[in-house]
Enzyme design. Sequence first.
Site, PDB file in Angstrom:
ATOM      1  N   ASP A  29       0.858  -1.190   0.000  1.00  0.00           N
ATOM      2  CA  ASP A  29       0.000   0.000   0.000  1.00  0.00           C
ATOM      3  C   ASP A  29       0.896   1.242   0.000  1.00  0.00           C
ATOM      4  O   ASP A  29       1.849   1.336   0.768  1.00  0.00           O
ATOM      5  CB  ASP A  29      -0.903  -0.022   1.237  1.00  0.00           C
ATOM      6  N   ILE A  30       0.565   2.202  -0.859  1.00  0.00           N
ATOM      7  CA  ILE A  30       1.406   3.394  -1.021  1.00  0.00           C
ATOM      8  C   ILE A  30       1.294   4.339   0.177  1.00  0.00           C
ATOM      9  O   ILE A  30       2.174   5.169   0.404  1.00  0.00           O
ATOM     10  CB  ILE A  30       1.038   4.135  -2.343  1.00  0.00           C
ATOM     11  N   ASN A  85     -12.670  -3.032   3.092  1.00  0.00           N
ATOM     12  CA  ASN A  85     -13.659  -1.963   3.128  1.00  0.00           C
ATOM     13  C   ASN A  85     -14.527  -2.138   1.889  1.00  0.00           C
ATOM     14  O   ASN A  85     -14.010  -2.089   0.772  1.00  0.00           O
ATOM     15  CB  ASN A  85     -12.983  -0.588   3.094  1.00  0.00           C
ATOM     16  N   GLN A  92     -14.370   2.404   1.543  1.00  0.00           N
ATOM     17  CA  GLN A  92     -13.715   1.974   0.295  1.00  0.00           C
ATOM     18  C   GLN A  92     -13.479   3.185  -0.599  1.00  0.00           C
ATOM     19  O   GLN A  92     -14.421   3.919  -0.918  1.00  0.00           O
ATOM     20  CB  GLN A  92     -14.572   0.934  -0.444  1.00  0.00           C
ATOM     21  N   HIS A  98     -10.181  -5.451  -2.841  1.00  0.00           N
ATOM     22  CA  HIS A  98      -8.838  -5.628  -2.267  1.00  0.00           C
ATOM     23  C   HIS A  98      -8.930  -5.943  -0.788  1.00  0.00           C
ATOM     24  O   HIS A  98      -9.808  -5.440  -0.084  1.00  0.00           O
ATOM     25  CB  HIS A  98      -7.976  -4.390  -2.500  1.00  0.00           C
ATOM     26  N   HIS A 100      -6.870  -5.770   2.748  1.00  0.00           N
ATOM     27  CA  HIS A 100      -5.740  -5.145   3.445  1.00  0.00           C
ATOM     28  C   HIS A 100      -5.104  -6.166   4.390  1.00  0.00           C
ATOM     29  O   HIS A 100      -5.815  -6.865   5.130  1.00  0.00           O
ATOM     30  CB  HIS A 100      -6.218  -3.976   4.307  1.00  0.00           C
TER      31      HIS A 100
END
Length: 135
Positions: A29-30, A85, A92, A98, A100
């Site tokens: 994750d960025i 989410n 979301q 996706h 996490h």
Amino acid sequence: MECVFCKIIAGEIPSYRVYEDEGAYAFLDINPIARGHTLVISRAHASKVTELSAQEAAGVALALQKVVRGVERALGPEGLNIFVNQGEVAGQVVPHFHIHVVPRSRGDDVRFVTPTVELSEEEFRELSGAIARAI
Ligand code: 5GP
Ligand code: ZN
């Protein structure tokens, strides 16, 4: 194709990839909650888990287990939060399914603060029945 995660899968947007197979792709994750925060995404574009085929959903679940094992071996976290989410109301932001994976350690500052709702026995019974009948 406007979806940022589809672009990541296609290599049009760079990512720190950790895993990929025919059904899933995983990358850092960025904007991580913790070191090693990883996203496991379906290769197929769908915003909700229910929009994936059973095979696609199973593929993501298998990839999730592999990624979690890798995170555990590489980083040795004391625990992990694994969550989705779904829907804007649930937080979301990217409408591509996706999961996490967030490594946790004792004393970190990550908090999932939630209120709880009180339910009567009758409400528990009705809710479990309604969901069970709908499956
Ligand atoms: P959501 O809030 O939809 O469950 O989570 C979306 C996540 O995707 C966020 O944690 C956000 O930091 C991450 N994200 C959004 N855009 C990018 C991107 O271009 N690259 C990467 N690696 N992560 C992204
Ligand atoms: Zn997509």
